[in-house]
Design a protein around this motif. Structure first.
Motif, PDB file in Angstrom:
ATOM      1  N   PHE A   8       0.842  -1.201   0.000  1.00 28.09           N
ATOM      2  CA  PHE A   8       0.000   0.000   0.000  1.00 28.09           C
ATOM      3  C   PHE A   8       0.877   1.251   0.000  1.00 28.09           C
ATOM      4  O   PHE A   8       0.610   2.212  -0.725  1.00 28.09           O
ATOM      5  CB  PHE A   8      -0.928   0.014   1.213  1.00 28.09           C
ATOM      6  N   ALA A   9       1.923   1.244   0.822  1.00 27.68           N
ATOM      7  CA  ALA A   9       2.823   2.397   0.873  1.00 27.68           C
ATOM      8  C   ALA A   9       3.478   2.634  -0.485  1.00 27.68           C
ATOM      9  O   ALA A   9       3.542   3.768  -0.977  1.00 27.68           O
ATOM     10  CB  ALA A   9       3.883   2.185   1.950  1.00 27.68           C
ATOM     11  N   LYS A  10       3.969   1.565  -1.100  1.00 28.24           N
ATOM     12  CA  LYS A  10       4.635   1.691  -2.398  1.00 28.24           C
ATOM     13  C   LYS A  10       3.703   2.274  -3.451  1.00 28.24           C
ATOM     14  O   LYS A  10       4.080   3.175  -4.214  1.00 28.24           O
ATOM     15  CB  LYS A  10       5.141   0.317  -2.857  1.00 28.24           C
ATOM     16  N   GLN A  11       2.490   1.757  -3.513  1.00 30.40           N
ATOM     17  CA  GLN A  11       1.581   2.205  -4.566  1.00 30.40           C
ATOM     18  C   GLN A  11       1.017   3.597  -4.280  1.00 30.40           C
ATOM     19  O   GLN A  11       0.755   4.366  -5.207  1.00 30.40           O
ATOM     20  CB  GLN A  11       0.474   1.178  -4.763  1.00 30.40           C
ATOM     21  N   LEU A  12       0.852   3.930  -3.014  1.00 29.12           N
ATOM     22  CA  LEU A  12       0.394   5.282  -2.689  1.00 29.12           C
ATOM     23  C   LEU A  12       1.462   6.317  -3.010  1.00 29.12           C
ATOM     24  O   LEU A  12       1.150   7.445  -3.408  1.00 29.12           O
ATOM     25  CB  LEU A  12      -0.009   5.359  -1.216  1.00 29.12           C
ATOM     26  N   ILE A  13       2.731   5.942  -2.851  1.00 31.73           N
ATOM     27  CA  ILE A  13       3.820   6.836  -3.243  1.00 31.73           C
ATOM     28  C   ILE A  13       3.734   7.141  -4.733  1.00 31.73           C
ATOM     29  O   ILE A  13       3.942   8.273  -5.182  1.00 31.73           O
ATOM     30  CB  ILE A  13       5.191   6.203  -2.913  1.00 31.73           C
ATOM     31  N   ASP A  14       3.403   6.120  -5.526  1.00 37.34           N
ATOM     32  CA  ASP A  14       3.371   6.272  -6.978  1.00 37.34           C
ATOM     33  C   ASP A  14       2.118   6.965  -7.488  1.00 37.34           C
ATOM     34  O   ASP A  14       2.171   7.726  -8.450  1.00 37.34           O
ATOM     35  CB  ASP A  14       3.491   4.901  -7.653  1.00 37.34           C
ATOM     36  N   ARG A  15       0.974   6.705  -6.851  1.00 39.20           N
ATOM     37  CA  ARG A  15      -0.273   7.196  -7.431  1.00 39.20           C
ATOM     38  C   ARG A  15      -0.842   8.421  -6.727  1.00 39.20           C
ATOM     39  O   ARG A  15      -1.899   8.918  -7.123  1.00 39.20           O
ATOM     40  CB  ARG A  15      -1.312   6.072  -7.495  1.00 39.20           C
ATOM     41  N   THR A  16      -0.167   8.909  -5.682  1.00 35.94           N
ATOM     42  CA  THR A  16      -0.603  10.136  -5.018  1.00 35.94           C
ATOM     43  C   THR A  16       0.578  11.094  -4.879  1.00 35.94           C
ATOM     44  O   THR A  16       1.733  10.715  -5.084  1.00 35.94           O
ATOM     45  CB  THR A  16      -1.175   9.860  -3.612  1.00 35.94           C
ATOM     46  N   LYS A  17       0.268  12.324  -4.502  1.00 34.46           N
ATOM     47  CA  LYS A  17       1.295  13.338  -4.255  1.00 34.46           C
ATOM     48  C   LYS A  17       1.421  13.658  -2.767  1.00 34.46           C
ATOM     49  O   LYS A  17       2.234  14.485  -2.374  1.00 34.46           O
ATOM     50  CB  LYS A  17       0.950  14.628  -5.012  1.00 34.46           C
ATOM     51  N   GLY A  18       0.597  12.997  -1.937  1.00 32.60           N
ATOM     52  CA  GLY A  18       0.520  13.346  -0.531  1.00 32.60           C
ATOM     53  C   GLY A  18       1.561  12.694   0.352  1.00 32.60           C
ATOM     54  O   GLY A  18       2.508  12.059  -0.112  1.00 32.60           O
ATOM     55  N   ARG A  19       1.370  12.851   1.672  1.00 32.20           N
ATOM     56  CA  ARG A  19       2.271  12.301   2.673  1.00 32.20           C
ATOM     57  C   ARG A  19       1.793  10.921   3.101  1.00 32.20           C
ATOM     58  O   ARG A  19       0.579  10.690   3.213  1.00 32.20           O
ATOM     59  CB  ARG A  19       2.330  13.229   3.901  1.00 32.20           C
ATOM     60  N   ILE A  20       2.730  10.029   3.377  1.00 28.73           N
ATOM     61  CA  ILE A  20       2.417   8.651   3.750  1.00 28.73           C
ATOM     62  C   ILE A  20       2.900   8.412   5.175  1.00 28.73           C
ATOM     63  O   ILE A  20       4.093   8.564   5.467  1.00 28.73           O
ATOM     64  CB  ILE A  20       3.086   7.630   2.808  1.00 28.73           C
ATOM     65  N   ALA A  21       1.985   8.045   6.058  1.00 30.43           N
ATOM     66  CA  ALA A  21       2.328   7.722   7.440  1.00 30.43           C
ATOM     67  C   ALA A  21       2.328   6.205   7.593  1.00 30.43           C
ATOM     68  O   ALA A  21       1.272   5.575   7.597  1.00 30.43           O
ATOM     69  CB  ALA A  21       1.330   8.357   8.402  1.00 30.43           C
ATOM     70  N   CYS A  22       3.517   5.620   7.679  1.00 25.80           N
ATOM     71  CA  CYS A  22       3.659   4.171   7.806  1.00 25.80           C
ATOM     72  C   CYS A  22       3.723   3.799   9.284  1.00 25.80           C
ATOM     73  O   CYS A  22       4.660   4.200   9.985  1.00 25.80           O
ATOM     74  CB  CYS A  22       4.923   3.693   7.100  1.00 25.80           C
ATOM     75  N   CYS A  23       2.754   3.050   9.752  1.00 24.29           N
ATOM     76  CA  CYS A  23       2.675   2.682  11.163  1.00 24.29           C
ATOM     77  C   CYS A  23       3.142   1.240  11.349  1.00 24.29           C
ATOM     78  O   CYS A  23       2.626   0.329  10.693  1.00 24.29           O
ATOM     79  CB  CYS A  23       1.250   2.841  11.671  1.00 24.29           C
ATOM     80  N   VAL A  24       4.116   1.050  12.229  1.00 26.72           N
ATOM     81  CA  VAL A  24       4.692  -0.271  12.471  1.00 26.72           C
ATOM     82  C   VAL A  24       4.887  -0.455  13.971  1.00 26.72           C
ATOM     83  O   VAL A  24       4.957   0.514  14.729  1.00 26.72           O
ATOM     84  CB  VAL A  24       6.038  -0.445  11.741  1.00 26.72           C
ATOM     85  N   ARG A  25       5.012  -1.697  14.397  1.00 25.14           N
ATOM     86  CA  ARG A  25       5.187  -1.951  15.829  1.00 25.14           C
ATOM     87  C   ARG A  25       6.570  -1.546  16.324  1.00 25.14           C
ATOM     88  O   ARG A  25       6.721  -1.112  17.468  1.00 25.14           O
ATOM     89  CB  ARG A  25       4.938  -3.429  16.132  1.00 25.14           C
ATOM     90  N   ASP A  26       7.588  -1.716  15.455  1.00 23.28           N
ATOM     91  CA  ASP A  26       8.959  -1.425  15.870  1.00 23.28           C
ATOM     92  C   ASP A  26       9.654  -0.556  14.825  1.00 23.28           C
ATOM     93  O   ASP A  26      10.340  -1.072  13.940  1.00 23.28           O
ATOM     94  CB  ASP A  26       9.747  -2.727  16.065  1.00 23.28           C
ATOM     95  N   PRO A  27       9.489   0.759  14.900  1.00 28.71           N
ATOM     96  CA  PRO A  27      10.164   1.650  13.943  1.00 28.71           C
ATOM     97  C   PRO A  27      11.675   1.435  13.967  1.00 28.71           C
ATOM     98  O   PRO A  27      12.282   1.311  15.022  1.00 28.71           O
ATOM     99  CB  PRO A  27       9.800   3.045  14.459  1.00 28.71           C
ATOM    100  N   GLY A  28      12.267   1.355  12.797  1.00 26.76           N
ATOM    101  CA  GLY A  28      13.701   1.118  12.711  1.00 26.76           C
ATOM    102  C   GLY A  28      14.077  -0.343  12.721  1.00 26.76           C
ATOM    103  O   GLY A  28      15.231  -0.696  12.479  1.00 26.76           O
TER     104      GLY A  28
END
Length: 369
Positions: free
Chosen positions: A122-142
């Motif tokens: 979803f993150a990959k395709q939203l980067i390609d098909r939108t111009k907006g900001r993407i907030a990726c939520c994960v349990r362990d950032p990094g």
């Protein structure tokens, strides 16, 4: 199994495909669960829908479709029961609201469970098909190797659009902190993708259960927590940031509507539950999610927010791996991740207010509750 694992649907009994040859090119055909059964049921028990696919449409009609794989649906796709909602027409052009939202550099797309698999796609395709900001939520950032590797491949302009946030959907403290972080960083949310989900593998977990006597209280609680309670609590907490309208006519953003997307399952349909697959905990948790989606749609509509439950079909993820067989893969019964996510985004982009609260499959067909 990871509790915040990206959700993907379930069994070969729910959806299947067969590979056909046409002009030397592999094509995939969707085979509904009841394709080989008697389809002469009355309208009160079965619903048939013919669905046109991209290669059968004009170039104009397919504008905006992002899926890379090509699938052909059978003429009669059958679900037991009658759907409440109208289909989402994937042959239509994008509505103005979607075009504006996707082109808005200030729009914010939040993905719960973006560390890998469908969430990462979803993150990959939203980067390609939108111009907006993407907030990726994960349990362990990094500590999300697949996401970290992908972010390292982005050009500086794209990388600046992505921010990673900590989130375990089963932890209310994480949800509340995410709301504070999003409010501070962006002050708005235009689309929320509730991707986190859990099924089990039957080897290291008590489920999915095939018999009633296999029900385990703690496993059932975990299924409800990840598959239903988490997404609903996240939607509740972010609802103020999702508000796109004040009153009947005062719009707060150019796209006018915001969207909440929840990943559900065909096996959650009560009308379509004809057996023999059991999967008690999973069915119950996703059916509860569907009820939450439909109920919240009535309320969220007043603030200009639409919500929808989507059934992805069986997709090639870690979650579906325990239920895949060599024959299923060879016959094309397992969808590529990029196809599934692309098709779900195609549905989201073509939603109208009349679709809010509905349960849809990856083809845009309404599934009976």
């Amino acid at each position: 199994m990871s509790r915040a694992r990206s959700h993907i649907i379930t069994s070969a009994a729910s959806a299947a495909c067969v590979v056909t040859k046409r002009s030397g090119v592999d094509r995939f055909r969707f085979v509904p669960e009841f394709a080989n059964k008697n389809t002469s049921s009355s309208a009160s028990t079965a619903h048939r829908t013919s669905w046109p696919w991209p290669e059968k449409r004009s170039a104009t009609a397919t504008r905006g479709l992002s899926s890379t794989a090509k699938f052909d649906a059978l003429p009669n796709n059958v679900y037991h029961g009658v759907p409440v909602y109208a289909n989402v027409d994937l042959s239509s052009n994008l509505p103005d609201a979607s075009i504006i939202r996707n082109a808005d550099a200030d729009a914010v797309f939040v993905i719960a469970a973006a560390s890998r698999s469908m969430g990462l796609e979803f993150a990959k395709q939203l980067i390609d098909r939108t111009k907006g900001r993407i907030a990726c939520c994960v349990r362990d950032p990094g500590s999300s190797p697949a996401l970290d590797e992908y972010l390292g491949t982005l050009a500086p302009g794209q990388r600046e659009r992505v921010q990673v946030f900590k989130l375990d959907v089963t932890e209310l403290g994480d949800i509340e902190q995410l709301e504070k972080d999003l409010s501070s960083s962006y002050g708005r949310v235009d689309a929320l993708f509730n991707v986190a989900g859990v099924l089990g593998d039957k080897k290291t977990t008590p489920g999915p259960e095939m018999k009633l006597n296999q029900l385990d209280k703690h496993f059932l609680e975990e299924q409800m927590s990840v598959n239903c309670i988490g997404p609903m609590m996240l939607t509740k907490t972010l609802a103020p940031l999702l508000a796109a309208r004040k009153g009947k006519s005062k719009y707060l953003r150019s796209a006018r509507e915001s969207i909440v997307v929840n990943l559900s399952a065909r096996v959650a349909s009560l009308a379509d539950n004809q057996g023999p697959l059991a999967w008690y905990s999973y069915r119950m948790s996703k059916a509860a999610l569907n009820q939450g989606v439909r109920t919240s749609a009535h309320e969220l509509r007043r603030q200009g927010t639409w919500t929808v439950a989507l059934y992805p079909g069986m997709t090639d993820t870690d979650m579906s791996k325990p239920f895949q067989t060599k024959a299923m893969v060879e016959k094309g019964m397992v969808f590529p991740v990029d196809f599934t996510v692309g098709r779900l985004l195609d549905i989201v982009d073509r939603m109208e207010e009349k679709n809010s609260g509905g349960l849809y499959d990856w083809a845009g067909q309404a599934i009976p509750f």
